[in-house]
Every structure is written in C-alpha cells, then in structure tokens.
Scaffold this active site. Structure first.
Site, short mmCIF file in Angstrom:
data_model
loop_
_atom_site.label_atom_id
_atom_site.label_comp_id
_atom_site.label_asym_id
_atom_site.label_seq_id
_atom_site.Cartn_x
_atom_site.Cartn_y
_atom_site.Cartn_z
CG ASP A 107 -1.93 1.06 1.26
OD1 ASP A 107 -1.92 1.91 0.35
OD2 ASP A 107 -2.75 1.10 2.19
CE LYS A 135 -5.21 -1.10 -1.21
NZ LYS A 135 -5.77 -0.63 0.09
CG PHE A 156 -9.57 -1.94 3.17
CD1 PHE A 156 -8.29 -1.72 3.65
CD2 PHE A 156 -10.30 -3.01 3.66
CE1 PHE A 156 -7.75 -2.54 4.63
CE2 PHE A 156 -9.77 -3.83 4.65
CZ PHE A 156 -8.49 -3.60 5.13
CG ASP A 163 -6.91 -8.71 8.14
OD1 ASP A 163 -5.89 -8.33 7.53
OD2 ASP A 163 -7.25 -8.24 9.24
NE ARG A 169 -5.68 -12.79 8.53
CZ ARG A 169 -4.91 -11.72 8.40
NH1 ARG A 169 -4.40 -11.40 7.23
NH2 ARG A 169 -4.62 -10.97 9.45
P1 IMP Z 1 1.97 -0.61 3.76
O1 IMP Z 1 3.05 -0.53 4.79
O2 IMP Z 1 1.13 0.64 3.74
O3 IMP Z 1 2.49 -0.97 2.38
O4 IMP Z 1 0.96 -1.71 4.26
C1 IMP Z 1 1.04 -3.03 3.91
C2 IMP Z 1 0.13 -3.88 4.79
O5 IMP Z 1 -1.11 -3.20 5.06
C3 IMP Z 1 -0.25 -5.14 4.10
O6 IMP Z 1 0.66 -6.18 4.36
C4 IMP Z 1 -1.64 -5.43 4.65
O7 IMP Z 1 -1.54 -6.18 5.83
C5 IMP Z 1 -2.20 -4.08 4.97
N1 IMP Z 1 -3.12 -3.60 3.90
C6 IMP Z 1 -2.90 -2.57 3.05
N2 IMP Z 1 -3.93 -2.40 2.20
C7 IMP Z 1 -4.83 -3.36 2.53
C8 IMP Z 1 -6.13 -3.71 1.99
O8 IMP Z 1 -6.66 -3.14 1.03
N3 IMP Z 1 -6.77 -4.76 2.59
C9 IMP Z 1 -6.22 -5.45 3.63
N4 IMP Z 1 -5.02 -5.15 4.16
C10 IMP Z 1 -4.31 -4.12 3.61
#
Ligand code: IMP
Ligand code: MG
Length: 184
Positions: A107, A135, A156, A163, A169
């Site tokens: 993300d 994303k 999301f 989850d 999940r």
């Molecule tokens: P980042 O550090 O922002 O890249 O977050 C990554 C983590 O956020 C992932 O491993 C997921 O656990 C969680 N995450 C981010 N977007 C989503 C989503 O759309 N659905 C579910 N979990 C998400």
C-alpha cells in the site's frame, strides 16, 4: 469461502479465483527462471501472505526454502501507521542466500521498505520482493518491487489472505467490502 456465501458483504469482485490461479502460475515460471541454481529462500510476511505463499511456491520449479516473519503496521484499522514492529523473526540464517520476500499487498510501501533494509543488513546475496497486489500509493516510498501479481485501485480489499478485522482472509477471490461492514 465463496462469493455465494458472503454476497451481502462484498460489493465488487476485483480478482476471481481463476485469475489468481493463472497469475500465480505465470509468476512462478518467471521466478523459477530467475533463481535457477541459486539458494532461494522465500520469506512470507504473516499473516496476509499465507495464501500467496502456498500457491506461488507450488508453481516454482526450482529448490527453495520457506521462512516467515510477522510484522505489525496496521492493527485492525484500514490506514497504515507507518510504524513497523517485528513480532516474529526468521529462524533462518540468510547469509549468502537469495531472499525473496513474499507479501500480500503493498500500500504505502512502508512495511516492505523497512523489511527489505532489515534483511539486507544480514548479509544475504540478494533481497527481492514479490507481492500479490500493489496499490498506486506505493510511489510515496521508492521501494523497488520485482514481481507484482496485480495492480489494483486505491480501495480497501479483502480475501486471499487479506483481512478486515481478521476476517475474510479465507475468501477464494479478492473483493471490495460493502460499507455496512465497516459500520459506516
Ligand atoms: P503498507 O506498509 O502501507 O504498504 O501496508 C502493507 C500492509 O497493510 C499489508 O501487508 C496489509 O496487511 C495491509 N493492507 C494494506 N492495504 C490493505 C487492503 O486493502 N486490505 C487489507 N489489508 C491491507
Ligand atoms: Mg500484510
């Protein structure tokens, strides 16, 4: 769990079971070619990456080891905190190994940026990243991703390991949650 079991909770199926299966096979072939003759270690990021680890690894046709890390950056909410904590570390000494981090989704990229640097400091031969979903926000942190399953819009999503409040999940597909699930 399939769509007919949770129709009211899902507004949109983003990626079907069939599409996932096909893409995992493609990624597995690509990874097999890139890591032929190398000591490959897949590092799955708990808990979201369990499904992609199970399916992707079985599409890889070269020897490999598997290990797992657990990190926390989200809690039960839907926005990244930017704070990464290691809850479970590797059991494997990765010195001279070719490490491929296997993630469910990127993300902001903050989690993976942290993980990659952390693993690189342990003396591996290489550290690369495979993610099931990506994303558009990931540009914020310039983390190079070597294998991407699907690029998705900035919403999301749940299913196939991902989850919402630890549920969903076990969906066989990736979908967008209906607003009523958030209590909205
Ligand atoms: P980042 O550090 O922002 O890249 O977050 C990554 C983590 O956020 C992932 O491993 C997921 O656990 C969680 N995450 C981010 N977007 C989503 C989503 O759309 N659905 C579910 N979990 C998400
Ligand atoms: Mg995760």
């Amino acid at each position: 769990m399939r769509l007919e079991d949770c129709k009211d909770d899902i507004v949109n199926v983003l990626i079907s079971e069939e599409e996932i299966k096909q893409r995992m096979a493609e990624m597995g072939r690509e990874i097999s070619e890139d890591y032929r003759g190398k000591p490959l270690l897949l590092v799955g990021v708990l808990r979201g990456a369990i499904m992609v680890m199970a399916d992707l690894s079985r599409e890889i046709s070269v020897p490999l080891q598997m290990d797992w890390m657990a990190v926390s950056s989200y809690g039960a909410a839907t926005k990244s905190s930017g704070v990464v904590r290691i809850l479970k570390d590797l059991n494997t000494d990765i010195t001279d190994m070719d490490v491929l981090i296997v993630e469910d989704i990127i993300d902001s990229g903050l989690t993976l940026d942290y993980l990659k640097h952390n693993l690189e400091s342990r003396g591996p031969n290489s550290v690369r990243i495979a993610t099931f979903l990506r994303k558009p926000d990931v540009q914020k942190v310039d983390v190079p991703v070597d294998y991407v399953g699907f690029d998705i819009p900035n919403e999301f999503v749940v299913g196939y390991g991902l989850d919402y409040a630890e549920d969903y999940r076990h969906l066989t597909f990736v979908g967008t949650l209906a607003p009523h699930v958030y209590g909205g």
